[in-house]
Design a protein around this motif. Structure first.
Motif, PDB file in Angstrom:
ATOM      1  N   PRO A  57       0.808  -1.226   0.000  1.00 50.86           N
ATOM      2  CA  PRO A  57       0.000   0.000   0.000  1.00 50.86           C
ATOM      3  C   PRO A  57       0.842   1.278   0.000  1.00 50.86           C
ATOM      4  O   PRO A  57       0.449   2.279  -0.611  1.00 50.86           O
ATOM      5  N   THR A  58       1.997   1.248   0.669  1.00 52.86           N
ATOM      6  CA  THR A  58       2.832   2.442   0.698  1.00 52.86           C
ATOM      7  C   THR A  58       3.407   2.760  -0.680  1.00 52.86           C
ATOM      8  O   THR A  58       3.631   3.926  -1.009  1.00 52.86           O
ATOM      9  N   VAL A  59       3.656   1.729  -1.478  1.00 47.94           N
ATOM     10  CA  VAL A  59       4.158   1.963  -2.841  1.00 47.94           C
ATOM     11  C   VAL A  59       3.084   2.633  -3.684  1.00 47.94           C
ATOM     12  O   VAL A  59       3.333   3.628  -4.374  1.00 47.94           O
ATOM     13  N   LEU A  60       1.864   2.097  -3.622  1.00 46.23           N
ATOM     14  CA  LEU A  60       0.758   2.709  -4.351  1.00 46.23           C
ATOM     15  C   LEU A  60       0.503   4.120  -3.848  1.00 46.23           C
ATOM     16  O   LEU A  60       0.296   5.049  -4.638  1.00 46.23           O
ATOM     17  N   GLY A  61       0.534   4.298  -2.530  1.00 47.68           N
ATOM     18  CA  GLY A  61       0.330   5.626  -1.960  1.00 47.68           C
ATOM     19  C   GLY A  61       1.394   6.612  -2.388  1.00 47.68           C
ATOM     20  O   GLY A  61       1.110   7.788  -2.641  1.00 47.68           O
ATOM     21  N   PHE A  62       2.645   6.143  -2.493  1.00 47.39           N
ATOM     22  CA  PHE A  62       3.740   7.015  -2.935  1.00 47.39           C
ATOM     23  C   PHE A  62       3.505   7.511  -4.355  1.00 47.39           C
ATOM     24  O   PHE A  62       3.636   8.713  -4.641  1.00 47.39           O
ATOM     25  N   TYR A  63       3.164   6.593  -5.261  1.00 42.61           N
ATOM     26  CA  TYR A  63       2.940   6.994  -6.650  1.00 42.61           C
ATOM     27  C   TYR A  63       1.724   7.922  -6.777  1.00 42.61           C
ATOM     28  O   TYR A  63       1.749   8.887  -7.557  1.00 42.61           O
ATOM     29  N   LEU A  64       0.690   7.648  -6.012  1.00 44.97           N
ATOM     30  CA  LEU A  64      -0.479   8.528  -6.046  1.00 44.97           C
ATOM     31  C   LEU A  64      -0.121   9.913  -5.527  1.00 44.97           C
ATOM     32  O   LEU A  64      -0.602  10.928  -6.050  1.00 44.97           O
ATOM     33  N   LEU A  65       0.718   9.966  -4.503  1.00 50.77           N
ATOM     34  CA  LEU A  65       1.159  11.259  -3.982  1.00 50.77           C
ATOM     35  C   LEU A  65       1.953  12.025  -5.028  1.00 50.77           C
ATOM     36  O   LEU A  65       1.786  13.248  -5.181  1.00 50.77           O
ATOM     37  N   MET A  66       2.786  11.314  -5.769  1.00 51.57           N
ATOM     38  CA  MET A  66       3.571  11.954  -6.813  1.00 51.57           C
ATOM     39  C   MET A  66       2.685  12.447  -7.965  1.00 51.57           C
ATOM     40  O   MET A  66       2.931  13.491  -8.554  1.00 51.57           O
ATOM     41  N   TRP A  67       1.638  11.703  -8.280  1.00 52.67           N
ATOM     42  CA  TRP A  67       0.765  12.076  -9.402  1.00 52.67           C
ATOM     43  C   TRP A  67      -0.262  13.139  -9.022  1.00 52.67           C
ATOM     44  O   TRP A  67      -0.525  14.053  -9.794  1.00 52.67           O
ATOM     45  N   LEU A  68      -0.819  12.996  -7.822  1.00 52.01           N
ATOM     46  CA  LEU A  68      -1.921  13.874  -7.424  1.00 52.01           C
ATOM     47  C   LEU A  68      -1.470  15.105  -6.649  1.00 52.01           C
ATOM     48  O   LEU A  68      -2.253  16.032  -6.447  1.00 52.01           O
ATOM     49  N   GLY A  69      -0.220  15.104  -6.198  1.00 47.33           N
ATOM     50  CA  GLY A  69       0.316  16.239  -5.446  1.00 47.33           C
ATOM     51  C   GLY A  69       0.626  17.421  -6.342  1.00 47.33           C
ATOM     52  O   GLY A  69       0.489  17.363  -7.571  1.00 47.33           O
ATOM     53  N   PRO A  70       1.077  18.521  -5.762  1.00 41.44           N
ATOM     54  CA  PRO A  70       1.323  19.746  -6.533  1.00 41.44           C
ATOM     55  C   PRO A  70       2.394  19.611  -7.605  1.00 41.44           C
ATOM     56  O   PRO A  70       2.397  20.361  -8.578  1.00 41.44           O
ATOM     57  N   SER A  71       3.307  18.651  -7.437  1.00 45.36           N
ATOM     58  CA  SER A  71       4.373  18.468  -8.428  1.00 45.36           C
ATOM     59  C   SER A  71       4.040  17.405  -9.464  1.00 45.36           C
ATOM     60  O   SER A  71       4.791  17.218 -10.422  1.00 45.36           O
ATOM     61  N   GLY A  72       2.933  16.698  -9.258  1.00 41.28           N
ATOM     62  CA  GLY A  72       2.551  15.633 -10.169  1.00 41.28           C
ATOM     63  C   GLY A  72       1.765  16.148 -11.360  1.00 41.28           C
ATOM     64  O   GLY A  72       1.277  17.279 -11.366  1.00 41.28           O
ATOM     65  N   PHE A  73       1.616  15.272 -12.364  1.00 40.89           N
ATOM     66  CA  PHE A  73       0.917  15.680 -13.585  1.00 40.89           C
ATOM     67  C   PHE A  73      -0.526  16.074 -13.298  1.00 40.89           C
ATOM     68  O   PHE A  73      -0.989  17.137 -13.728  1.00 40.89           O
ATOM     69  N   VAL A  74      -1.234  15.223 -12.552  1.00 37.32           N
ATOM     70  CA  VAL A  74      -2.645  15.521 -12.267  1.00 37.32           C
ATOM     71  C   VAL A  74      -2.766  16.734 -11.362  1.00 37.32           C
ATOM     72  O   VAL A  74      -3.554  17.650 -11.622  1.00 37.32           O
ATOM     73  N   GLY A  75      -1.980  16.759 -10.279  1.00 31.44           N
ATOM     74  CA  GLY A  75      -2.048  17.871  -9.344  1.00 31.44           C
ATOM     75  C   GLY A  75      -1.669  19.193  -9.976  1.00 31.44           C
ATOM     76  O   GLY A  75      -2.339  20.221  -9.767  1.00 31.44           O
ATOM     77  N   ALA A  76      -0.592  19.192 -10.771  1.00 30.88           N
ATOM     78  CA  ALA A  76      -0.152  20.423 -11.428  1.00 30.88           C
ATOM     79  C   ALA A  76      -1.177  20.891 -12.453  1.00 30.88           C
ATOM     80  O   ALA A  76      -1.412  22.107 -12.608  1.00 30.88           O
ATOM     81  N   THR A  77      -1.791  19.942 -13.156  1.00 30.58           N
ATOM     82  CA  THR A  77      -2.825  20.309 -14.129  1.00 30.58           C
ATOM     83  C   THR A  77      -4.021  20.954 -13.444  1.00 30.58           C
ATOM     84  O   THR A  77      -4.558  21.962 -13.922  1.00 30.58           O
ATOM     85  N   LEU A  78      -4.438  20.380 -12.326  1.00 31.22           N
ATOM     86  CA  LEU A  78      -5.561  20.953 -11.581  1.00 31.22           C
ATOM     87  C   LEU A  78      -5.232  22.369 -11.102  1.00 31.22           C
ATOM     88  O   LEU A  78      -6.074  23.276 -11.183  1.00 31.22           O
ATOM     89  N   GLU A  79      -4.014  22.556 -10.614  1.00 29.64           N
ATOM     90  CA  GLU A  79      -3.629  23.882 -10.130  1.00 29.64           C
ATOM     91  C   GLU A  79      -3.545  24.894 -11.270  1.00 29.64           C
ATOM     92  O   GLU A  79      -3.846  26.071 -11.089  1.00 29.64           O
ATOM     93  N   SER A  80      -3.135  24.439 -12.452  1.00 33.27           N
ATOM     94  CA  SER A  80      -3.081  25.351 -13.604  1.00 33.27           C
ATOM     95  C   SER A  80      -4.474  25.788 -14.029  1.00 33.27           C
ATOM     96  O   SER A  80      -4.638  26.827 -14.673  1.00 33.27           O
ATOM     97  N   LEU A  81      -5.484  25.005 -13.655  1.00 33.48           N
ATOM     98  CA  LEU A  81      -6.879  25.344 -13.960  1.00 33.48           C
ATOM     99  C   LEU A  81      -7.534  26.129 -12.829  1.00 33.48           C
ATOM    100  O   LEU A  81      -8.739  26.393 -12.866  1.00 33.48           O
ATOM    101  N   GLY A  82      -6.737  26.473 -11.831  1.00 37.01           N
ATOM    102  CA  GLY A  82      -7.268  27.231 -10.706  1.00 37.01           C
ATOM    103  C   GLY A  82      -7.901  26.386  -9.621  1.00 37.01           C
ATOM    104  O   GLY A  82      -8.583  26.910  -8.745  1.00 37.01           O
ATOM    105  N   LEU A  83      -7.668  25.069  -9.663  1.00 37.36           N
ATOM    106  CA  LEU A  83      -8.222  24.154  -8.674  1.00 37.36           C
ATOM    107  C   LEU A  83      -7.127  23.688  -7.719  1.00 37.36           C
ATOM    108  O   LEU A  83      -5.947  23.959  -7.932  1.00 37.36           O
ATOM    109  N   ASP A  84      -7.512  23.029  -6.662  1.00 35.43           N
ATOM    110  CA  ASP A  84      -6.543  22.516  -5.694  1.00 35.43           C
ATOM    111  C   ASP A  84      -6.060  21.134  -6.116  1.00 35.43           C
ATOM    112  O   ASP A  84      -6.812  20.361  -6.715  1.00 35.43           O
ATOM    113  N   HIS A  85      -4.812  20.845  -5.789  1.00 40.11           N
ATOM    114  CA  HIS A  85      -4.331  19.480  -6.017  1.00 40.11           C
ATOM    115  C   HIS A  85      -5.030  18.541  -5.032  1.00 40.11           C
ATOM    116  O   HIS A  85      -5.709  18.978  -4.096  1.00 40.11           O
TER     117      HIS A  85
END
Length: 229
Positions: A57-85
């Motif tokens: 679970p920690t491995v999956l959680g790590f990758y999700l944190l990287m993707w959904l966080g402010p530096s991740g693709f999903v998180g950064a995309t959301l922030e560029s649209l004015g939304l929160d990561h």
């Protein structure tokens, strides 16, 4: 129980309910496709879906944190649209919960769909029943045992999620501090009585839900069930 404990109980039930509803919506068409396909692509998809069963679970959680966080693709995309990561938010742990519990929803439905009498579906098709009508009038009623197991396992599994929730959501009261996290926090603070009470309540509740559903399924359906966990 304190107000913080009840807050964690409420958040856990909310997460379990939302996750289960989303999982059933996603797993139904995916399981139907997997049950009727036997190709290298379906094998790859099945392997991807089943990854949370063997991935720490920690491995999956790590990758999700990287993707959904402010530096991740999903998180950064959301922030560029004015939304929160999505890191350290209820929405984030909801996404994590859906991904982590996906095999518990998909696999029972795949097994249930594979056991459907194809003759009835073919007969209904020759009588002019469209795919959607066949699915609602034949597939769903005949697969109610699979849906019951999928919903129960998804909900029960969500109640016990810890590693992936901790990695992505941390421990924010009212936002990401579900029961499993609060039990850990109580234990870390050496508040063993509070941790023990919550752990016992979660154990009894989970066992009661599973026992009731499996007993009901055996009595009313008599079909084979799938469970892994």
């Amino acid at each position: 129980m304190t107000a913080l404990d009840w807050q964690a109980v409420s958040l856990t039930l909310k997460l379990g309910l939302y996750s289960t509803l989303i999982l059933l919506l996603l797993a139904t068409p995916l399981a139907w496709w997997l049950a009727r396909r036997h190709s290298w692509l379906s094998s790859v998809i099945q392997a991807v879906v089943a990854l949370p069963l063997v991935l720490p679970p920690t491995v999956l959680g790590f990758y999700l944190l990287m993707w959904l966080g402010p530096s991740g693709f999903v998180g950064a995309t959301l922030e560029s649209l004015g939304l929160d990561h999505l890191a350290f938010s209820f929405e984030g742990i909801l996404v994590a919960s859906v991904i982590y519990s996906l095999p518990f929803a998909v696999q029972p439905l795949v097994e249930s769909f594979r056991q459907l009498p194809q003759g009835q579906l073919e007969a209904a098709a020759t009588l002019g029943a469209g795919w959607w009508r066949r699915f609602w009038t034949l597939v769903i009623p005949a697969s109610q045992g699979g849906f019951l197991v999928a919903a129960t396992l998804s909900f029960a599994h969500t109640l016990g999620e810890f590693g992936v929730i901790l990695m992505l959501g941390g421990s924010i009261p009212g936002e990401t501090q579900v029961l499993s996290i609060l039990i850990y926090d109580h234990t870390e603070a050496m508040n063993y009585d509070a941790a023990g009470n919550l752990a016992l309540g979660l154990l009894v509740f989970s066992f009661t839900v599973l026992l009731a559903v499996y007993s009901l399924q055996k009595r009313t359906l008599g079909g084979a069930t799938y469970a892994k966990g």
